[in-house]
Design a protein around this motif. Structure first.
Motif, PDB file in Angstrom:
ATOM      1  N   SER A  76       0.892  -1.234   0.008  1.00 56.09           N
ATOM      2  CA  SER A  76      -0.073  -0.220  -0.049  1.00 56.09           C
ATOM      3  C   SER A  76       0.999   1.295   0.084  1.00 56.09           C
ATOM      4  O   SER A  76       0.570   2.164  -0.667  1.00 56.09           O
ATOM      5  CB  SER A  76      -0.854   0.105   1.290  1.00 56.09           C
ATOM      6  N   VAL A  77       2.087   1.286   0.680  1.00 55.17           N
ATOM      7  CA  VAL A  77       2.945   2.324   0.742  1.00 55.17           C
ATOM      8  C   VAL A  77       3.509   2.482  -0.563  1.00 55.17           C
ATOM      9  O   VAL A  77       3.686   3.683  -1.106  1.00 55.17           O
ATOM     10  CB  VAL A  77       3.879   2.142   1.674  1.00 55.17           C
ATOM     11  N   GLU A  78       3.807   1.558  -1.363  1.00 52.36           N
ATOM     12  CA  GLU A  78       4.576   1.638  -2.452  1.00 52.36           C
ATOM     13  C   GLU A  78       3.573   2.212  -3.432  1.00 52.36           C
ATOM     14  O   GLU A  78       3.893   2.908  -4.504  1.00 52.36           O
ATOM     15  CB  GLU A  78       5.328   0.191  -3.140  1.00 52.36           C
ATOM     16  N   LEU A  79       2.444   1.639  -3.661  1.00 54.67           N
ATOM     17  CA  LEU A  79       1.220   2.054  -4.506  1.00 54.67           C
ATOM     18  C   LEU A  79       1.030   3.517  -4.388  1.00 54.67           C
ATOM     19  O   LEU A  79       0.972   4.177  -5.245  1.00 54.67           O
ATOM     20  CB  LEU A  79       0.075   1.177  -4.189  1.00 54.67           C
ATOM     21  N   THR A  80       0.854   3.907  -3.210  1.00 58.26           N
ATOM     22  CA  THR A  80       0.571   5.294  -2.882  1.00 58.26           C
ATOM     23  C   THR A  80       1.886   5.957  -3.606  1.00 58.26           C
ATOM     24  O   THR A  80       1.587   7.451  -4.120  1.00 58.26           O
ATOM     25  CB  THR A  80       0.698   5.768  -1.186  1.00 58.26           C
ATOM     26  N   ALA A  81       3.259   5.988  -3.269  1.00 59.62           N
ATOM     27  CA  ALA A  81       4.146   6.633  -3.848  1.00 59.62           C
ATOM     28  C   ALA A  81       4.054   6.743  -5.296  1.00 59.62           C
ATOM     29  O   ALA A  81       4.289   7.738  -5.816  1.00 59.62           O
ATOM     30  CB  ALA A  81       5.348   5.948  -3.451  1.00 59.62           C
ATOM     31  N   ILE A  82       3.756   5.513  -6.068  1.00 61.79           N
ATOM     32  CA  ILE A  82       3.758   5.533  -7.408  1.00 61.79           C
ATOM     33  C   ILE A  82       2.474   6.531  -8.001  1.00 61.79           C
ATOM     34  O   ILE A  82       2.726   7.233  -8.621  1.00 61.79           O
ATOM     35  CB  ILE A  82       3.388   4.073  -7.805  1.00 61.79           C
ATOM     36  N   ALA A  83       1.457   6.479  -7.088  1.00 55.01           N
ATOM     37  CA  ALA A  83       0.197   7.230  -7.522  1.00 55.01           C
ATOM     38  C   ALA A  83       0.501   8.700  -7.280  1.00 55.01           C
ATOM     39  O   ALA A  83       0.294   9.444  -8.330  1.00 55.01           O
ATOM     40  CB  ALA A  83      -1.039   6.917  -6.548  1.00 55.01           C
ATOM     41  N   ARG A  84       1.192   9.017  -6.170  1.00 55.19           N
ATOM     42  CA  ARG A  84       1.768  10.434  -6.163  1.00 55.19           C
ATOM     43  C   ARG A  84       2.450  10.987  -7.221  1.00 55.19           C
ATOM     44  O   ARG A  84       2.527  12.038  -7.810  1.00 55.19           O
ATOM     45  CB  ARG A  84       2.497  10.901  -4.857  1.00 55.19           C
ATOM     46  N   SER A  85       3.661  10.060  -7.613  1.00 55.30           N
ATOM     47  CA  SER A  85       4.481  10.336  -8.799  1.00 55.30           C
ATOM     48  C   SER A  85       3.609  10.521 -10.024  1.00 55.30           C
ATOM     49  O   SER A  85       3.839  11.378 -10.837  1.00 55.30           O
ATOM     50  CB  SER A  85       5.499   9.277  -8.912  1.00 55.30           C
ATOM     51  N   ALA A  86       2.840   9.553 -10.334  1.00 55.01           N
ATOM     52  CA  ALA A  86       1.876   9.698 -11.583  1.00 55.01           C
ATOM     53  C   ALA A  86       0.982  11.120 -11.513  1.00 55.01           C
ATOM     54  O   ALA A  86       0.954  11.743 -12.597  1.00 55.01           O
ATOM     55  CB  ALA A  86       0.857   8.524 -11.597  1.00 55.01           C
ATOM     56  N   CYS A  87       0.597  11.520 -10.384  1.00 55.67           N
ATOM     57  CA  CYS A  87      -0.166  12.627 -10.369  1.00 55.67           C
ATOM     58  C   CYS A  87       0.616  13.855 -10.633  1.00 55.67           C
ATOM     59  O   CYS A  87       0.361  14.741 -11.515  1.00 55.67           O
ATOM     60  CB  CYS A  87      -0.784  12.875  -8.918  1.00 55.67           C
ATOM     61  N   SER A  88       1.993  13.884  -9.963  1.00 56.47           N
ATOM     62  CA  SER A  88       2.701  14.965 -10.155  1.00 56.47           C
ATOM     63  C   SER A  88       3.277  15.194 -11.571  1.00 56.47           C
ATOM     64  O   SER A  88       3.088  16.250 -12.177  1.00 56.47           O
ATOM     65  CB  SER A  88       3.970  14.744  -9.382  1.00 56.47           C
ATOM     66  N   GLY A  89       3.334  14.005 -12.244  1.00 52.85           N
ATOM     67  CA  GLY A  89       4.043  13.944 -13.715  1.00 52.85           C
ATOM     68  C   GLY A  89       2.939  14.529 -14.715  1.00 52.85           C
ATOM     69  O   GLY A  89       3.106  15.205 -15.406  1.00 52.85           O
ATOM     70  N   VAL A  90       1.579  13.608 -14.725  1.00 49.90           N
ATOM     71  CA  VAL A  90       0.565  13.853 -15.642  1.00 49.90           C
ATOM     72  C   VAL A  90      -0.225  15.233 -15.430  1.00 49.90           C
ATOM     73  O   VAL A  90      -0.786  15.652 -16.414  1.00 49.90           O
ATOM     74  CB  VAL A  90      -0.332  12.597 -15.806  1.00 49.90           C
ATOM     75  N   TRP A  91      -0.063  15.795 -14.322  1.00 48.82           N
ATOM     76  CA  TRP A  91      -0.807  17.178 -13.772  1.00 48.82           C
ATOM     77  C   TRP A  91      -0.036  18.160 -13.969  1.00 48.82           C
ATOM     78  O   TRP A  91      -0.398  19.411 -14.076  1.00 48.82           O
ATOM     79  CB  TRP A  91      -1.683  17.009 -12.772  1.00 48.82           C
ATOM     80  N   SER A  92       1.273  18.133 -14.347  1.00 46.43           N
ATOM     81  CA  SER A  92       2.309  19.207 -14.370  1.00 46.43           C
ATOM     82  C   SER A  92       1.875  20.122 -15.751  1.00 46.43           C
ATOM     83  O   SER A  92       1.360  19.677 -16.509  1.00 46.43           O
ATOM     84  CB  SER A  92       3.778  18.743 -14.445  1.00 46.43           C
ATOM     85  N   PRO A  93       2.172  21.287 -15.515  1.00 44.96           N
ATOM     86  CA  PRO A  93       1.829  22.443 -16.864  1.00 44.96           C
ATOM     87  C   PRO A  93       2.535  21.741 -17.870  1.00 44.96           C
ATOM     88  O   PRO A  93       2.006  21.938 -18.982  1.00 44.96           O
ATOM     89  CB  PRO A  93       2.507  23.662 -16.292  1.00 44.96           C
ATOM     90  N   GLU A  94       3.780  21.252 -17.832  1.00 48.06           N
ATOM     91  CA  GLU A  94       4.697  20.745 -19.117  1.00 48.06           C
ATOM     92  C   GLU A  94       3.722  19.658 -19.891  1.00 48.06           C
ATOM     93  O   GLU A  94       3.557  19.503 -21.023  1.00 48.06           O
ATOM     94  CB  GLU A  94       5.881  20.326 -18.678  1.00 48.06           C
ATOM     95  N   ALA A  95       3.421  18.765 -19.015  1.00 52.43           N
ATOM     96  CA  ALA A  95       2.660  17.420 -19.272  1.00 52.43           C
ATOM     97  C   ALA A  95       1.356  17.889 -20.164  1.00 52.43           C
ATOM     98  O   ALA A  95       1.003  17.479 -21.273  1.00 52.43           O
ATOM     99  CB  ALA A  95       2.281  16.514 -18.334  1.00 52.43           C
ATOM    100  N   VAL A  96       0.452  18.756 -19.681  1.00 51.48           N
ATOM    101  CA  VAL A  96      -0.520  19.401 -20.014  1.00 51.48           C
ATOM    102  C   VAL A  96      -0.422  20.202 -21.531  1.00 51.48           C
ATOM    103  O   VAL A  96      -1.036  19.876 -22.337  1.00 51.48           O
ATOM    104  CB  VAL A  96      -1.249  20.357 -19.215  1.00 51.48           C
TER     105      VAL A  96
END
Length: 201
Positions: A76-96
């Motif tokens: 659960s801890v690892e999944l949470t870290a992966i999810a936070r990284s995904a959010c940070s990446g795909v919602w960044s202004p550059e990605a958008v």
């Protein structure tokens, strides 16, 4: 800021204003300064600028997922870290901005979308499938189709928010909204695929 990142920042601005086809290397030099030799040393072609932007976006996610096989933290801890990284990446202004660029240039330059896909989402999916394989080897999860499981988890985390941001239909989620999405995605994944061997915390 180093010259390489100055070129990338300028490229993102110029792509947004003029499109991929409408942006020239000379325009970049005029924006940032320096010489053609300096620009071409970092980015020999426009494709390399796109690849550089992708690397900057994907770097956070891939770095956080790079040592998943060696990780001893609970699932659960690892999944949470992966999810936070995904959010940070795909919602960044550059990605958008890259999503907007791909949508706007698809008719004239469809290869751009393929380049972005192959170097960002496809890499993330591959890393997550490797994570699934390792956790399955440990007996923590049972997954019959790793790609579907990856899409369920990552899609359940980021949803359609990136597309909404690209369309100008939503603001970036706040911290509480992000945490709620992540918690739901993690619980759903473990409920669906977890075994009795899973350590939840």
């Amino acid at each position: 800021m180093d010259r390489r990142n100055q070129y990338l920042d300028a490229a993102l601005r110029l792509f947004a204003e003029h499109g991929y086809v409408g942006t020239s290397m000379d325009m970049l030099i005029a924006e940032v300064g320096g010489s053609k030799a300096t620009l071409y040393k970092h980015f020999p072609a426009k494709d390399d600028l796109v690849a550089g932007l992708i690397d900057r976006i994907a770097g956070t996610i891939s770095q956080d997922m790079a040592d998943l096989k060696a990780s001893t933290t609970p699932l659960s801890v690892e999944l949470t870290a992966i999810a936070r990284s995904a959010c940070s990446g795909v919602w960044s202004p550059e990605a958008v901005a890259l999503v907007r660029l791909c949508l706007g240039e698809f008719g004239r330059f469809p290869q751009l979308a393929r380049t972005v896909w192959e170097n960002a989402p496809e890499v993330t999916y591959a890393n997550f499938r490797a994570f699934i394989a390792e956790r399955q080897r440990r007996g923590e999860i049972v997954v019959d189709d790793p790609q579907i499981a990856a899409e369920q988890f990552l899609g359940g985390t980021v949803g359609h928010q990136q597309l909404k941001l690209a369309f100008g239909m939503a603001a970036p989620p706040n911290e509480s909204e992000i945490e709620a999405r992540i918690e739901s995605a993690v619980k759903t994944f473990i409920a669906r695929y977890g075994t009795n061997n899973v350590a939840l915390a």
